[in-house]
Design an enzyme around this catalytic site. Structure first.
Site, mmCIF file in Angstrom:
data_model
loop_
_atom_site.group_PDB
_atom_site.id
_atom_site.type_symbol
_atom_site.label_atom_id
_atom_site.label_comp_id
_atom_site.label_asym_id
_atom_site.label_seq_id
_atom_site.Cartn_x
_atom_site.Cartn_y
_atom_site.Cartn_z
ATOM 1 N N PRO A 105 0.832 -1.210 0.000
ATOM 2 C CA PRO A 105 0.000 0.000 0.000
ATOM 3 C C PRO A 105 0.870 1.266 0.000
ATOM 4 C CG PRO A 105 -0.736 -1.544 1.695
ATOM 5 C CD PRO A 105 0.543 -2.096 1.134
ATOM 6 N N VAL A 106 0.400 2.290 -0.746
ATOM 7 C CA VAL A 106 1.193 3.519 -0.921
ATOM 8 C C VAL A 106 0.871 4.527 0.181
ATOM 9 C CG1 VAL A 106 1.551 5.466 -2.499
ATOM 10 C CG2 VAL A 106 1.279 3.178 -3.407
ATOM 11 N N ALA A 108 1.359 4.619 3.318
ATOM 12 C CA ALA A 108 0.647 3.971 4.426
ATOM 13 C C ALA A 108 1.578 3.590 5.572
ATOM 14 C CB ALA A 108 -0.084 2.741 3.905
ATOM 15 N N LEU A 110 4.412 1.730 5.202
ATOM 16 C CA LEU A 110 5.052 0.424 4.986
ATOM 17 C C LEU A 110 6.285 0.522 4.086
ATOM 18 C CD1 LEU A 110 1.818 -1.735 4.589
ATOM 19 C CD2 LEU A 110 3.186 -1.389 6.656
ATOM 20 N N GLY A 111 6.706 1.734 3.798
ATOM 21 C CA GLY A 111 7.977 1.922 3.078
ATOM 22 C C GLY A 111 7.906 1.591 1.607
ATOM 23 N N SER A 113 7.767 3.542 -1.086
ATOM 24 C CA SER A 113 8.644 4.289 -2.012
ATOM 25 C C SER A 113 10.095 3.836 -1.893
ATOM 26 C CB SER A 113 8.516 5.798 -1.793
ATOM 27 O OG SER A 113 8.771 6.130 -0.462
ATOM 28 N N ALA A 115 11.084 0.786 -1.024
ATOM 29 C CA ALA A 115 11.183 -0.557 -1.621
ATOM 30 C C ALA A 115 11.264 -0.440 -3.140
ATOM 31 C CB ALA A 115 9.984 -1.405 -1.201
ATOM 32 N N ASP A 156 13.904 3.520 6.083
ATOM 33 C CA ASP A 156 13.187 2.769 5.040
ATOM 34 C C ASP A 156 14.142 2.199 3.982
ATOM 35 O OD1 ASP A 156 11.012 3.587 6.493
ATOM 36 O OD2 ASP A 156 9.887 4.380 4.805
HETATM 37 O O1 PMV Z 1 7.281 6.942 5.656
HETATM 38 P P1 PMV Z 1 6.858 6.079 6.817
HETATM 39 O O2 PMV Z 1 5.444 6.230 7.168
HETATM 40 O O3 PMV Z 1 7.309 4.669 6.638
HETATM 41 O O4 PMV Z 1 7.580 6.655 8.133
HETATM 42 C C1 PMV Z 1 8.935 6.791 8.276
HETATM 43 C C2 PMV Z 1 9.321 6.866 9.705
HETATM 44 C C3 PMV Z 1 9.538 8.251 10.311
HETATM 45 O O5 PMV Z 1 10.310 8.004 11.481
HETATM 46 C C4 PMV Z 1 8.233 8.891 10.714
HETATM 47 C C5 PMV Z 1 10.298 9.207 9.391
HETATM 48 C C6 PMV Z 1 11.750 8.838 9.161
HETATM 49 O O6 PMV Z 1 12.342 9.450 8.245
HETATM 50 O O7 PMV Z 1 12.328 8.017 9.891
#
Ligand code: PMV
Length: 324
Positions: A105-106, A108, A110-111, A113, A115, A156
């Site tokens: 899921p975008v 959301a 779960l990383g 972009s 991946a 991520d």
């Molecule tokens: O982009 P997300 O929703 O997977 O969140 C990343 C995690 C944060 O700690 C909120 C931001 C970061 O850059 O670490």
């Protein structure tokens, strides 16, 4: 044609606090983004994102949309950046066609972009015979990620590159955690897309208004993550669940939660989850519940009744890789 893939992730502990240099725990899961790469006869970078229904081609800084108009340009730009980084590294002046497919899921938490970026970097580097170290795969995916999120911590692209379960700390790198047993998780998606950059800005603002309070919350987040690392390595699921609940409360304190997330978190807890928290940037996106294996289906049902879509996530040791 070369095909590569990279995993989605769940942040189990320490999102947001990681932006301020504290440790976070993240695991790769069995949902992946796939990128295929082919050489072209011209010098363009052509990108087709199957799930987003967007496509078009870049020639230097010019963009020619095919599907999705100007929106396509912004959404496809990080993929172009990842591709350009590898082209530059390889010193080859060729065109490349990329197709991206993803079950993640975008926007959301779960990383997705990161991946996609890591899968693109690995596919294009194999296509161009550019031998990249894991560190270089991470770095190029990170640079693409900066376009999406401003100043991300790097958690991520790190997990999408390396896979496994990691204790991650900004500017210090990461340590692999030795987790032998299963970590039975249900993910609940509120279906609300949100911007990580905006969520990070909300926390920054709150910290500006109440620095002494928020800095304590962030430091407590550190203690929670370090205790959780021990609980993961010893397989103490009860402690892990309790620590997830504490972590969620800290995320509420810094302003990262919202009503739809709370509904899913409480539905999971009421149905017997050992612990439940939002995951990622919050403000929508996903939550995650830790359950005994026999409770997974029941908790998933309760999250659905509370308005979420769900899936059962399994940890994956595989980072970004060429598909055989
Ligand atoms: O982009 P997300 O929703 O997977 O969140 C990343 C995690 C944060 O700690 C909120 C931001 C970061 O850059 O670490």
């Amino acid at each position: 044609m070369i095909v590569a893939s990279a995993p989605a992730k769940i942040i189990l502990f320490g999102e947001h606090f990681v932006v301020y240099g504290e440790p976070a725990i993240v695991l790769a899961i069995d949902k992946r983004a796939r990128a295929s790469a082919e050489l072209r006869t011209d010098k363009r970078i052509y990108i087709n994102s199957v799930d987003l229904g967007l496509s078009g081609s870049f020639m230097e800084e010019q963009f020619q949309p095919e599907l999705g108009g100007e929106e396509a340009r912004t959404k496809l730009e990080p993929i172009k950046i990842a591709t350009q980084k590898v082209l530059h590294f390889s010193k080859k002046q060729v065109g490349v066609s990329i197709e991206v497919e993803s079950s993640i899921p975008v926007a959301a938490g779960l990383g997705s972009s990161a991946a996609v970026a890591a899968a693109v970097v690995v596919a294009v580097s194999r296509l161009l015979d550019a031998k990249l170290s894991k560190e270089e795969v991470f770095r190029f995916a990170y640079e693409a990620e900066c376009f999406v999120h401003g100043t991300p911590s790097g958690i991520d692209p790190t997990i999408s590159t390396y896979g496994g379960v990691l204790l991650f700390q900004r500017d210090r790198g990461f340590k692999s955690l030795n987790v032998e047993g299963d970590i039975p998780l249900v993910v609940g998606d509120t279906g609300m897309e949100r911007s990580t950059g905006e969520q990070v800005a909300i926390v920054r603002e709150r910290r500006k208004h109440f620095p002494s309070i928020i800095d304590h919350v962030i430091k407590t987040g550190r203690e929670v993550a370090l205790k959780a690392a021990k609980a993961l390595e010893t397989g103490d699921l009860n402690a892990l669940g309790e620590l997830m609940n504490i972590n969620h409360a800290l995320l509420c304190a810094v302003g990262a939660s919202n009503e739809p997330l709370e509904r899913l978190v409480y539905a999971a807890r009421k149905t017997g989850a050992l612990g439940a928290k939002l995951t990622g940037a919050g403000g929508g996106g996903c939550m995650v519940a830790l359950c005994l294996p026999e409770k997974l289906e029941k908790v998933a049902e309760a999250i659905k009744r509370a308005g979420g879509t769900t899936f059962i996530a399994r940890k994956s040791s595989e980072g970004a890789k060429i598909e055989s």
